[in-house]
Structures are given as structure tokens and as C-alpha cells.
Design a protein around this motif. Structure first.
Motif, PDB file in Angstrom:
ATOM      1  N   TYR A 166       5.164   7.298   1.201  1.00  7.53           N
ATOM      2  CA  TYR A 166       6.699   7.301   0.136  1.00  7.53           C
ATOM      3  C   TYR A 166       6.419   8.540  -0.272  1.00  7.53           C
ATOM      4  O   TYR A 166       5.414   9.219  -0.147  1.00  7.53           O
ATOM      5  CB  TYR A 166       6.334   6.305  -1.030  1.00  7.53           C
ATOM      6  CG  TYR A 166       5.205   6.569  -2.268  1.00  7.53           C
ATOM      7  CD1 TYR A 166       4.054   5.701  -1.797  1.00  7.53           C
ATOM      8  CD2 TYR A 166       5.587   7.468  -2.829  1.00  7.53           C
ATOM      9  CE1 TYR A 166       2.841   6.042  -2.156  1.00  7.53           C
ATOM     10  CE2 TYR A 166       4.190   7.501  -4.383  1.00  7.53           C
ATOM     11  CZ  TYR A 166       2.585   7.165  -3.871  1.00  7.53           C
ATOM     12  OH  TYR A 166       2.193   7.058  -4.588  1.00  7.53           O
ATOM     13  N   LEU A 172      12.183   6.483  -7.146  1.00  6.72           N
ATOM     14  CA  LEU A 172      12.854   6.612  -6.257  1.00  6.72           C
ATOM     15  C   LEU A 172      11.719   6.191  -4.585  1.00  6.72           C
ATOM     16  O   LEU A 172      12.145   4.645  -4.384  1.00  6.72           O
ATOM     17  CB  LEU A 172      14.136   6.796  -6.473  1.00  6.72           C
ATOM     18  CG  LEU A 172      14.909   6.447  -5.171  1.00  6.72           C
ATOM     19  CD1 LEU A 172      15.800   5.257  -5.980  1.00  6.72           C
ATOM     20  CD2 LEU A 172      16.643   7.239  -5.156  1.00  6.72           C
ATOM     21  N   SER A 173      11.607   6.550  -3.878  1.00  7.36           N
ATOM     22  CA  SER A 173      10.528   7.064  -3.545  1.00  7.36           C
ATOM     23  C   SER A 173       9.747   5.130  -2.946  1.00  7.36           C
ATOM     24  O   SER A 173       9.568   4.789  -2.252  1.00  7.36           O
ATOM     25  CB  SER A 173      10.017   8.190  -2.583  1.00  7.36           C
ATOM     26  OG  SER A 173       9.324   7.555  -1.202  1.00  7.36           O
ATOM     27  N   LYS A 175       9.608   3.040  -5.242  1.00  5.48           N
ATOM     28  CA  LYS A 175      10.597   2.222  -5.498  1.00  5.48           C
ATOM     29  C   LYS A 175      10.779   1.544  -4.344  1.00  5.48           C
ATOM     30  O   LYS A 175      11.204  -0.257  -3.548  1.00  5.48           O
ATOM     31  CB  LYS A 175      11.538   1.658  -6.394  1.00  5.48           C
ATOM     32  CG  LYS A 175      12.492   0.839  -6.826  1.00  5.48           C
ATOM     33  CD  LYS A 175      13.550   1.264  -8.198  1.00  5.48           C
ATOM     34  CE  LYS A 175      14.153  -0.950  -8.101  1.00  5.48           C
ATOM     35  NZ  LYS A 175      15.148  -0.869  -7.052  1.00  5.48           N
ATOM     36  N   GLU A 176      11.775   2.693  -3.466  1.00  5.99           N
ATOM     37  CA  GLU A 176      11.932   1.614  -1.947  1.00  5.99           C
ATOM     38  C   GLU A 176      11.267   0.910  -1.056  1.00  5.99           C
ATOM     39  O   GLU A 176      10.934   0.036  -0.641  1.00  5.99           O
ATOM     40  CB  GLU A 176      12.576   2.744  -1.241  1.00  5.99           C
ATOM     41  CG  GLU A 176      14.127   3.581  -1.858  1.00  5.99           C
ATOM     42  CD  GLU A 176      14.701   4.839  -1.682  1.00  5.99           C
ATOM     43  OE1 GLU A 176      15.810   5.229  -1.216  1.00  5.99           O
ATOM     44  OE2 GLU A 176      14.127   5.587  -0.790  1.00  5.99           O
ATOM     45  N   LEU A 177       9.346   2.172  -0.987  1.00  3.34           N
ATOM     46  CA  LEU A 177       8.858   1.132  -0.427  1.00  3.34           C
ATOM     47  C   LEU A 177       8.670  -0.243  -0.891  1.00  3.34           C
ATOM     48  O   LEU A 177       8.082  -1.437  -0.014  1.00  3.34           O
ATOM     49  CB  LEU A 177       7.732   1.822  -0.496  1.00  3.34           C
ATOM     50  CG  LEU A 177       6.380   1.830   0.076  1.00  3.34           C
ATOM     51  CD1 LEU A 177       6.973   2.300   1.694  1.00  3.34           C
ATOM     52  CD2 LEU A 177       5.517   3.107   0.319  1.00  3.34           C
ATOM     53  N   ASP A 179      10.630  -2.025  -1.944  1.00  5.66           N
ATOM     54  CA  ASP A 179      11.715  -2.987  -1.990  1.00  5.66           C
ATOM     55  C   ASP A 179      11.288  -3.460  -0.310  1.00  5.66           C
ATOM     56  O   ASP A 179      12.414  -4.513  -0.247  1.00  5.66           O
ATOM     57  CB  ASP A 179      12.806  -2.810  -1.838  1.00  5.66           C
ATOM     58  CG  ASP A 179      13.444  -1.943  -3.184  1.00  5.66           C
ATOM     59  OD1 ASP A 179      12.813  -2.504  -4.315  1.00  5.66           O
ATOM     60  OD2 ASP A 179      13.760  -1.327  -4.143  1.00  5.66           O
ATOM     61  N   LYS A 180      10.886  -2.385   0.655  1.00  6.39           N
ATOM     62  CA  LYS A 180      10.539  -3.019   1.792  1.00  6.39           C
ATOM     63  C   LYS A 180       9.833  -3.534   1.939  1.00  6.39           C
ATOM     64  O   LYS A 180       9.640  -4.113   4.059  1.00  6.39           O
ATOM     65  CB  LYS A 180      10.744  -1.198   2.538  1.00  6.39           C
ATOM     66  CG  LYS A 180      10.950  -1.124   4.435  1.00  6.39           C
ATOM     67  CD  LYS A 180      10.537  -0.414   4.276  1.00  6.39           C
ATOM     68  CE  LYS A 180      10.748   0.270   6.382  1.00  6.39           C
ATOM     69  NZ  LYS A 180      10.552   1.352   6.360  1.00  6.39           N
ATOM     70  N   ASN A 213       5.578  -5.177  -8.981  1.00  8.76           N
ATOM     71  CA  ASN A 213       6.047  -5.896  -7.953  1.00  8.76           C
ATOM     72  C   ASN A 213       4.294  -6.593  -7.130  1.00  8.76           C
ATOM     73  O   ASN A 213       3.780  -6.663  -5.838  1.00  8.76           O
ATOM     74  CB  ASN A 213       5.952  -4.523  -6.957  1.00  8.76           C
ATOM     75  CG  ASN A 213       7.078  -4.350  -6.794  1.00  8.76           C
ATOM     76  OD1 ASN A 213       8.355  -5.088  -6.423  1.00  8.76           O
ATOM     77  ND2 ASN A 213       7.953  -3.018  -8.102  1.00  8.76           N
TER      78      ASN A 213
END
Ligand SMILES: Cc1ncc(COP(=O)(O)O)c(C=O)c1O
Length: 429
Positions: A166, A172-173, A175-177, A179-180, A213
């Protein structure tokens, strides 16, 4: 005929950062010795040292209180079949600096402890993926990190797939990781800060995000430890990661590194929980060699008895403010920048098109070396650097800017005396 070092040692050195392709051709081919803030090439030339042994020398070369403590200890033996008494003393002393953590494990290299921390996180979470910022330069020479760089020959694809990345300092980056890859990331490992300032609360927020997470958070203090603060950025920002990794400056250049962590996580690598599956944490013959521990103990003593951090930050501050003044005075701000990070000023050199240029950087290194300054584009302040040393640096830098201006006007070809330096992480030689 005497053999070239490259005939004997692949790469000609023991980190690629020391290699011939990282320096202009007028750089000293090898260092004979160092004292304080200076090093001497084997041809006798003396240089003001800026990178300080890949940032590992926090007090100065051959710093006497450290050297004396090491000599005293090695006269009592270097390695034993049972733990030496020093291991307990070392553990207590280091952990007294890191109240966030309960347990510690030693090693000789930073890569050993970052890899061990990743392994422990995988064991703790029963997950496989490891996350780290793609725009940070280095975490380990082991496969989990090198597999993510262009220099990944020899790393199996199956291993590469386990590393996910990330953008540094971008919540945010991260968080996106998460989520992925839901429920798959064992840990985030990241340096706490680089050459820029962190977004407010970034560290505590990113640790919280990882925990939310189900992942662990490892702060790699290899460079920041004993530099941004004492002991490091986790004390500066008052955060509690699950583990932290330490090395470089903590033993003034001697081979001593450590991982610290909470009891809950670290005890997994212990042998007390009978019946529990054993986790093979670090287990190395030389991890607790007495010289490294003695050097670390002596280094901590010097940091505690003197305000080393404040001295080093004053030196860094004088360097970047003076350099910035010279850059501004010459109207070169579009082409040269220096970060205002007192603990580690970092320069960037651009060409006429305002693109970062390894050619221009090579030229600056060449001209600084010509003037007695071993400069690689950053300045690592140490306790032996004086204000007079900074004046010496600025004098050399000012003269170098004359050549820089010439290079912007006429190109670098006639000014460079050898090849341009190359990236360490490149696909092809
Ligand atoms: C941030 C960081 N982590 C880990 C390492 C690995 O340390 P070592 O070279 O001692 O294995 C380095 C080395 O440069 C580093 O900069």
C-alpha cells in the motif's frame, strides 16, 4: 597480480548500498579507518562522513566509551554454550527504554528481526499475507520483501504472492488493502516516519486499523531508532505496536539488532507453554555475541548521560537550514530540495527538465568527494559532528553548486569523470 575485490566477493561489498555502482568513480575504493565524524580512504584521503555507515554510527566512529566497553567484554569471551549474564542485563536495559513492550530477542542483522517479526505475526494470526508500503526502500533481504522489488530473481512466485503493498502514510490506501484481502493479512510492517512529516495521528490510526482487521502492527525502527527520538518514533508518537524492530544506530555500528514486543505475541516464541505448538523464532549462533551487546549497552549509557538526540537534531537543523539558504540564494530551488527533518535531512537533485536525476546526484557526490565530503544525498547527524563540520559541508556544497549550475547550462557529460550511479533495486545489471 592482485585480484580485484569483485573477483573475491560478489558485488564487491556486503550490502549493495556500498557497491561501486552506488558511487562516482572518484570515491574512495575502500575505507581504511574512521574516527569521530571522519573516515580515511585507503589512499590516505580524509573525508567528512555524512551517511555514517548506512546510518548505523550514531555517536561517531571508534567512539571511545563504546570501544572500551567492547574490549572489556570480549576479553571475557565472545560466545558460550549457555546464555551469557549480559543477555539478561541487555534485555532489561533495552526494555526499560520501551515500556510498551515486555520481551526482546536479539540478532546480528536487521533483516533477521524484521523477518522474525513477520513470522511471529503469521504464527499468531494463522494468516499468510504480509503488508508493507511499496514506496519505502527496504525491510529485509529475505524473500518476503525482495520478492516485491524488481530485483526478485530467485524468489518463487508462491512467496511473492504473499506480500501485498500500500502507499506509505496513507490510511485510505491501507484500508483498501484490508478490504481487498479480508481476514488474510497477518501483519503490517512499516517504518514509522521517513523524510517527511506524518499526517496527524497516522501511526495510532494505522495501528488501530490493523487491529480492527485482526492483523498485528510492526513498527520498523531500524533507521528511526535512536534518531527521531530516544529510543525512537514509537516513544515520540506514544504508540504501542505489537512489535518493533531495532538495529543500526542502537550499537554505534556494531552488529546488534533486536525485536521487542508484547508478552502475548513474543511468548509464542518461548518454550514455557508446555503442550502448545512450538514457533521457531530467531535461533542464531551469533545473535547474543558479547561484543554487540556491550556496544549497545555503552551506546545507551552515552545517550542517557548526554542529550545526544538534541545535539544530533541541532546538527541536522543547521545543515538543512544552511543548505536551503545557499540553494535559495542561487535560485536553485526548482532543481534541488532538502527536507527540513532535523534527524535526517535528505536531498533531491533534478535536471533542467525538473526530473529527479541520478546524473545530477552523481555529479554532486563527485564534487563533494573532491572537496573532502563523503556525501550520498543524505546527512545522518551523529554525536561527533560539530558546527564546524557543518560549515565545512556548506563550503563544499556552495562550491559544488557552481558546477551544478554549469551542468544545468551545458549538460553533465563533460563534467562527470565516470559513470552515473545506478539504482540498487534494478532488474538488470
Ligand atoms: C528500514 C530497514 N529495515 C530493515 C533493514 C535491514 O537491516 P540489515 O541490513 O541490518 O539486515 C534496513 C537496512 O537498511 C532498513 O533500512
Amino acid at each position: 597480480m592482485k585480484k580485484n575485490i569483485h573477483d573475491l566477493i560478489p558485488g564487491g561489498a556486503h550490502t549493495y548500498s556500498k557497491g561501486d555502482d552506488q558511487f562516482p568513480s572518484n570515491a574512495p575504493t575502500a575505507i581504511s579507518h574512521g574516527k569521530g565524524a571522519y573516515v580515511w580512504g585507503i589512499d590516505g584521503h580524509k573525508y567528512l562522513d555524512c551517511p555514517m555507515g548506512l546510518t548505523s554510527v550514531s555517536l561517531g566512529h571508534a567512539y571511545e566509551p563504546v570501544v572500551d566497553r567492547v574490549i572489556e567484554e570480549i576479553k571475557r569471551g565472545a560466545n558460550f554454550q549457555r546464555p551469557s549474564y549480559l543477555e539478561y542485563e541487555m534485555a532489561e536495559k533495552f526494555l526499560s527504554l520501551v515500556p510498551q513492550h515486555d520481551m526482546i530477542k536479539f540478532a546480528k542483522n536487521g533483516s533477521t528481526v524484521t523477518t522474525a517479526a513477520v513470522k511471529l505475526a503469521r504464527a499468531y494470526t494463522n494468516r499468510d499475507l504480509v503488508a508493507f508500503p511499496h514506496d519505502h526502500p527496504f525491510y529485509s533481504y529475505d524473500d518476503w520483501f525482495i520478492g516485491s522489488t524488481p530485483c526478485n530473481k530467485g524468489v518463487p512466485d508462491a512467496i511473492k504472492k504473499l506480500s501485498v503493498t500500500y502507499k506509505a502514510d496513507d490510511l485510505l490506501s491501507l484500508k483498501e488493502l484490508f478490504d481487498k484481502f479480508p481476514g488474510q493479512i497477518a501483519c503490517v510492517i512499516s517504518e514509522p516516519e521517513k523524510d517527511n512529516y506524518l499526517p496527524e495521528n497516522y501511526l495510532s490510526d494505522s495501528i488501530e486499523l490493523a487491529h480492527k482487521n485482526g492483523a498485528l502492527y510492526i513498527v520498523d525502527e531500524m533507521i528511526t531508532g535512536f534518531k527521531t527520538d530516544f529510543p525512537g518514533s514509537i516513544s515520540k508518537y506514544k504508540v504501542k505496536p505489537d512489535m518493533a524492530t531495532w538495529g543500526k544506530g542502537i550499537a554505534n555500528g556494531f552488529a546488534f539488532c533486536a525485536m521487542t514486543g508484547t508478552k502475548e505475541v513474543m511468548e509464542l516464541g518461548g518454550i514455557r507453554n508446555i503442550g502448545q505448538e512450538k514457533v521457531f523464532l530467531t535461533s542464531t549462533t551469533h545473535g547474543a555475541e558479547t561484543s554487540g551487546m556491550a556496544a549497545c549497552i555503552a551506546t545507551i549509557d552515552v545517550f542517557q548521560a548526554n542529550n545526544v538526540i538534541s545535539h544530533n537534531h541541532n546538527i541536522g537543523n543547521k545543515l538543512h537550514t544552511s543548505a536551503q539558504q545557499v540553494i535559495n540564494k542561487r535560485g536553485l530551488g526548482k532543481f534541488i530540495s532538502v527536507t527540513n527533518t532535523d534527524w535526517w535531512p535528505v536531498f533531491n537533485f533534478k535536471d533542467l527538465q525538473e526530473n529527479t536525476s541520478s546524473g545530477m546526484k552523481t555529479l554532486v557526490m563527485q564534487e563533494m568527494i573532491e572537496r573532502g565530503v563523503l556525501f550520498t544525498g543524505t546527512f545522518v547527524p551523529c554525536y561527533s559532528h560539530t558546527e564546524a563540520d557543518i560549515d565545512f559541508f556548506i563550503q563544499a556544497f556552495t562550491e559544488t553548486l557552481n558546477i551544478y549550475e554549469k551542468a544545468l547550462e551545458d549538460g553533465i557529460d563533460k563534467l562527470l569523470v565516470g559513470p552515473i550511479i545506478k539504482a540498487v533495486f534494478r532488474k538488470y545489471l
